[in-house]
Structure formats: C-alpha cells, structure tokens
Design a protein around this motif. Structure first.
Motif, PDB file in Angstrom:
ATOM      1  N   MET A   1       0.834  -1.169   0.000  1.00  0.00           N
ATOM      2  CA  MET A   1       0.000   0.000   0.000  1.00  0.00           C
ATOM      3  C   MET A   1       0.882   1.237   0.000  1.00  0.00           C
ATOM      4  O   MET A   1       1.758   1.375   0.827  1.00  0.00           O
ATOM      5  CB  MET A   1      -0.906  -0.003   1.222  1.00  0.00           C
ATOM      6  CG  MET A   1      -1.998  -1.047   1.162  1.00  0.00           C
ATOM      7  SD  MET A   1      -2.977  -1.083   2.670  1.00  0.00           S
ATOM      8  CE  MET A   1      -2.493  -2.697   3.266  1.00  0.00           C
ATOM      9  N   GLU A   2       0.620   2.120  -0.936  1.00  0.00           N
ATOM     10  CA  GLU A   2       1.449   3.307  -1.085  1.00  0.00           C
ATOM     11  C   GLU A   2       0.661   4.554  -0.718  1.00  0.00           C
ATOM     12  O   GLU A   2      -0.455   4.755  -1.174  1.00  0.00           O
ATOM     13  CB  GLU A   2       1.901   3.396  -2.542  1.00  0.00           C
ATOM     14  CG  GLU A   2       2.782   4.560  -2.829  1.00  0.00           C
ATOM     15  CD  GLU A   2       3.189   4.607  -4.288  1.00  0.00           C
ATOM     16  OE1 GLU A   2       3.320   5.710  -4.806  1.00  0.00           O
ATOM     17  OE2 GLU A   2       3.353   3.543  -4.889  1.00  0.00           O
ATOM     18  N   ALA A   3       1.220   5.391   0.116  1.00  0.00           N
ATOM     19  CA  ALA A   3       0.560   6.634   0.510  1.00  0.00           C
ATOM     20  C   ALA A   3       0.852   7.711  -0.531  1.00  0.00           C
ATOM     21  O   ALA A   3       1.987   7.882  -0.952  1.00  0.00           O
ATOM     22  CB  ALA A   3       1.047   7.089   1.871  1.00  0.00           C
ATOM     23  N   ILE A   4      -0.182   8.387  -0.961  1.00  0.00           N
ATOM     24  CA  ILE A   4      -0.038   9.459  -1.937  1.00  0.00           C
ATOM     25  C   ILE A   4      -0.681  10.706  -1.357  1.00  0.00           C
ATOM     26  O   ILE A   4      -1.844  10.693  -0.976  1.00  0.00           O
ATOM     27  CB  ILE A   4      -0.708   9.092  -3.273  1.00  0.00           C
ATOM     28  CG1 ILE A   4      -0.070   7.837  -3.866  1.00  0.00           C
ATOM     29  CG2 ILE A   4      -0.606  10.256  -4.252  1.00  0.00           C
ATOM     30  CD1 ILE A   4      -0.803   7.298  -5.073  1.00  0.00           C
ATOM     31  N   LEU A   5       0.077  11.795  -1.284  1.00  0.00           N
ATOM     32  CA  LEU A   5      -0.461  13.063  -0.804  1.00  0.00           C
ATOM     33  C   LEU A   5      -1.067  13.806  -1.980  1.00  0.00           C
ATOM     34  O   LEU A   5      -0.410  14.031  -2.988  1.00  0.00           O
ATOM     35  CB  LEU A   5       0.634  13.921  -0.170  1.00  0.00           C
ATOM     36  CG  LEU A   5       1.261  13.379   1.105  1.00  0.00           C
ATOM     37  CD1 LEU A   5       2.401  14.291   1.547  1.00  0.00           C
ATOM     38  CD2 LEU A   5       0.234  13.244   2.198  1.00  0.00           C
ATOM     39  N   GLU A   6      -2.318  14.180  -1.868  1.00  0.00           N
ATOM     40  CA  GLU A   6      -2.992  14.911  -2.932  1.00  0.00           C
ATOM     41  C   GLU A   6      -2.525  16.357  -2.995  1.00  0.00           C
ATOM     42  O   GLU A   6      -2.391  16.927  -4.044  1.00  0.00           O
ATOM     43  CB  GLU A   6      -4.504  14.849  -2.736  1.00  0.00           C
ATOM     44  CG  GLU A   6      -5.076  13.459  -2.867  1.00  0.00           C
ATOM     45  CD  GLU A   6      -4.917  12.877  -4.248  1.00  0.00           C
ATOM     46  OE1 GLU A   6      -4.986  13.633  -5.236  1.00  0.00           O
ATOM     47  OE2 GLU A   6      -4.708  11.656  -4.344  1.00  0.00           O
ATOM     48  N   SER A   7      -2.343  16.989  -1.855  1.00  0.00           N
ATOM     49  CA  SER A   7      -1.955  18.386  -1.813  1.00  0.00           C
ATOM     50  C   SER A   7      -0.913  18.583  -0.718  1.00  0.00           C
ATOM     51  O   SER A   7      -1.249  18.730   0.451  1.00  0.00           O
ATOM     52  CB  SER A   7      -3.172  19.278  -1.545  1.00  0.00           C
ATOM     53  OG  SER A   7      -2.747  20.605  -1.328  1.00  0.00           O
ATOM     54  N   LYS A   8       0.332  18.585  -1.099  1.00  0.00           N
ATOM     55  CA  LYS A   8       1.394  18.735  -0.105  1.00  0.00           C
ATOM     56  C   LYS A   8       1.322  20.089   0.589  1.00  0.00           C
ATOM     57  O   LYS A   8       1.629  20.191   1.770  1.00  0.00           O
ATOM     58  CB  LYS A   8       2.761  18.541  -0.764  1.00  0.00           C
ATOM     59  CG  LYS A   8       2.987  17.118  -1.222  1.00  0.00           C
ATOM     60  CD  LYS A   8       4.352  16.934  -1.839  1.00  0.00           C
ATOM     61  CE  LYS A   8       4.494  15.496  -2.310  1.00  0.00           C
ATOM     62  NZ  LYS A   8       5.795  15.249  -2.892  1.00  0.00           N
ATOM     63  N   GLU A   9       0.896  21.137  -0.112  1.00  0.00           N
ATOM     64  CA  GLU A   9       0.775  22.457   0.509  1.00  0.00           C
ATOM     65  C   GLU A   9      -0.315  22.449   1.574  1.00  0.00           C
ATOM     66  O   GLU A   9      -0.151  23.001   2.646  1.00  0.00           O
ATOM     67  CB  GLU A   9       0.491  23.528  -0.542  1.00  0.00           C
ATOM     68  CG  GLU A   9       1.691  23.875  -1.379  1.00  0.00           C
ATOM     69  CD  GLU A   9       2.872  24.347  -0.543  1.00  0.00           C
ATOM     70  OE1 GLU A   9       2.689  25.220   0.334  1.00  0.00           O
ATOM     71  OE2 GLU A   9       3.988  23.844  -0.764  1.00  0.00           O
ATOM     72  N   TYR A  10      -1.445  21.822   1.283  1.00  0.00           N
ATOM     73  CA  TYR A  10      -2.526  21.738   2.259  1.00  0.00           C
ATOM     74  C   TYR A  10      -2.068  20.941   3.473  1.00  0.00           C
ATOM     75  O   TYR A  10      -2.330  21.329   4.604  1.00  0.00           O
ATOM     76  CB  TYR A  10      -3.760  21.093   1.623  1.00  0.00           C
ATOM     77  CG  TYR A  10      -4.938  21.052   2.548  1.00  0.00           C
ATOM     78  CD1 TYR A  10      -5.702  22.186   2.780  1.00  0.00           C
ATOM     79  CD2 TYR A  10      -5.285  19.880   3.215  1.00  0.00           C
ATOM     80  CE1 TYR A  10      -6.784  22.162   3.635  1.00  0.00           C
ATOM     81  CE2 TYR A  10      -6.364  19.845   4.081  1.00  0.00           C
ATOM     82  CZ  TYR A  10      -7.107  20.993   4.281  1.00  0.00           C
ATOM     83  OH  TYR A  10      -8.168  20.961   5.140  1.00  0.00           O
TER      84      TYR A  10
ATOM     85  N   CYS B   1      -1.780  22.054   7.454  1.00  0.00           N
ATOM     86  CA  CYS B   1      -2.494  21.274   8.472  1.00  0.00           C
ATOM     87  C   CYS B   1      -1.526  20.790   9.556  1.00  0.00           C
ATOM     88  O   CYS B   1      -1.905  20.627  10.701  1.00  0.00           O
ATOM     89  CB  CYS B   1      -3.179  20.089   7.793  1.00  0.00           C
ATOM     90  SG  CYS B   1      -3.916  18.890   8.888  1.00  0.00           S
ATOM     91  N   GLY B   2      -0.303  20.512   9.187  1.00  0.00           N
ATOM     92  CA  GLY B   2       0.684  20.029  10.139  1.00  0.00           C
ATOM     93  C   GLY B   2       0.481  18.577  10.549  1.00  0.00           C
ATOM     94  O   GLY B   2       1.016  18.126  11.544  1.00  0.00           O
ATOM     95  N   GLY B   3      -0.307  17.848   9.777  1.00  0.00           N
ATOM     96  CA  GLY B   3      -0.525  16.432  10.070  1.00  0.00           C
ATOM     97  C   GLY B   3      -1.738  16.154  10.947  1.00  0.00           C
ATOM     98  O   GLY B   3      -2.027  15.024  11.275  1.00  0.00           O
ATOM     99  N   TYR B   4      -2.468  17.201  11.321  1.00  0.00           N
ATOM    100  CA  TYR B   4      -3.622  17.011  12.207  1.00  0.00           C
ATOM    101  C   TYR B   4      -4.643  16.061  11.597  1.00  0.00           C
ATOM    102  O   TYR B   4      -5.166  15.184  12.282  1.00  0.00           O
ATOM    103  CB  TYR B   4      -4.268  18.352  12.527  1.00  0.00           C
ATOM    104  CG  TYR B   4      -5.526  18.210  13.350  1.00  0.00           C
ATOM    105  CD1 TYR B   4      -5.446  17.925  14.712  1.00  0.00           C
ATOM    106  CD2 TYR B   4      -6.777  18.326  12.769  1.00  0.00           C
ATOM    107  CE1 TYR B   4      -6.599  17.767  15.468  1.00  0.00           C
ATOM    108  CE2 TYR B   4      -7.929  18.171  13.525  1.00  0.00           C
ATOM    109  CZ  TYR B   4      -7.843  17.886  14.870  1.00  0.00           C
ATOM    110  OH  TYR B   4      -8.972  17.722  15.607  1.00  0.00           O
ATOM    111  N   CYS B   5      -4.932  16.230  10.320  1.00  0.00           N
ATOM    112  CA  CYS B   5      -5.945  15.379   9.666  1.00  0.00           C
ATOM    113  C   CYS B   5      -5.556  13.900   9.752  1.00  0.00           C
ATOM    114  O   CYS B   5      -6.380  13.054  10.103  1.00  0.00           O
ATOM    115  CB  CYS B   5      -6.106  15.759   8.194  1.00  0.00           C
ATOM    116  SG  CYS B   5      -6.779  17.408   7.934  1.00  0.00           S
TER     117      CYS B   5
END
Length: 62
Positions: free
Chosen positions: A1-10, A14-18
């Motif tokens: 399973m590979e993690a893909i960030l949709e919006s690195k700026e967002y 957020c600082g990882g809170y989500c």
C-alpha cells in the motif's frame, strides 16, 4: 500500500492534524486478501481500523 499526498501544501498547513485525527481511507483493491482471516491479520497489525459512516436523509416531516 502506497501513501499518496494529494496536496502537499494543504498538508503542510495542516501540520498532520488530519492524518493523526482520522487517517486515510482504503479501497478493497488496496488489500490482497479480503477474506475474514486476511482482514483480521491486517487489523491485528494495529495500523488501521474499521469505522462506520452513516448517511441519514432528512425526511419531509423532519
């Protein structure tokens, strides 16, 4: 399973809170073994969990 960030700026704002709060969703295609034992093995690793989502429609009489 590979993690893909949709919006690195967002994510940066957020600082990882989500991710810390709820993490990402998975699709059935993300798992090789969808049997009870296969899913139990994945869940026992402690990195993911199963949660439910309810979608209630408002009735005309509320």
């Amino acid at each position: 399973m590979e993690a893909i960030l949709e919006s690195k700026e967002y994510c940066k704002k957020c600082g990882g809170y989500c991710c810390k709060k709820c993490g990402c969703d998975y699709y059935p295609e993300d798992f090789k073994d969808l049997s009870f034992n296969g899913l139990t093995n994945i869940l026992s690793e402690g990195n993911i969990s199963i949660v439910s989502t309810f979608s209630f429609e408002r009735l005309p009489n509320e």
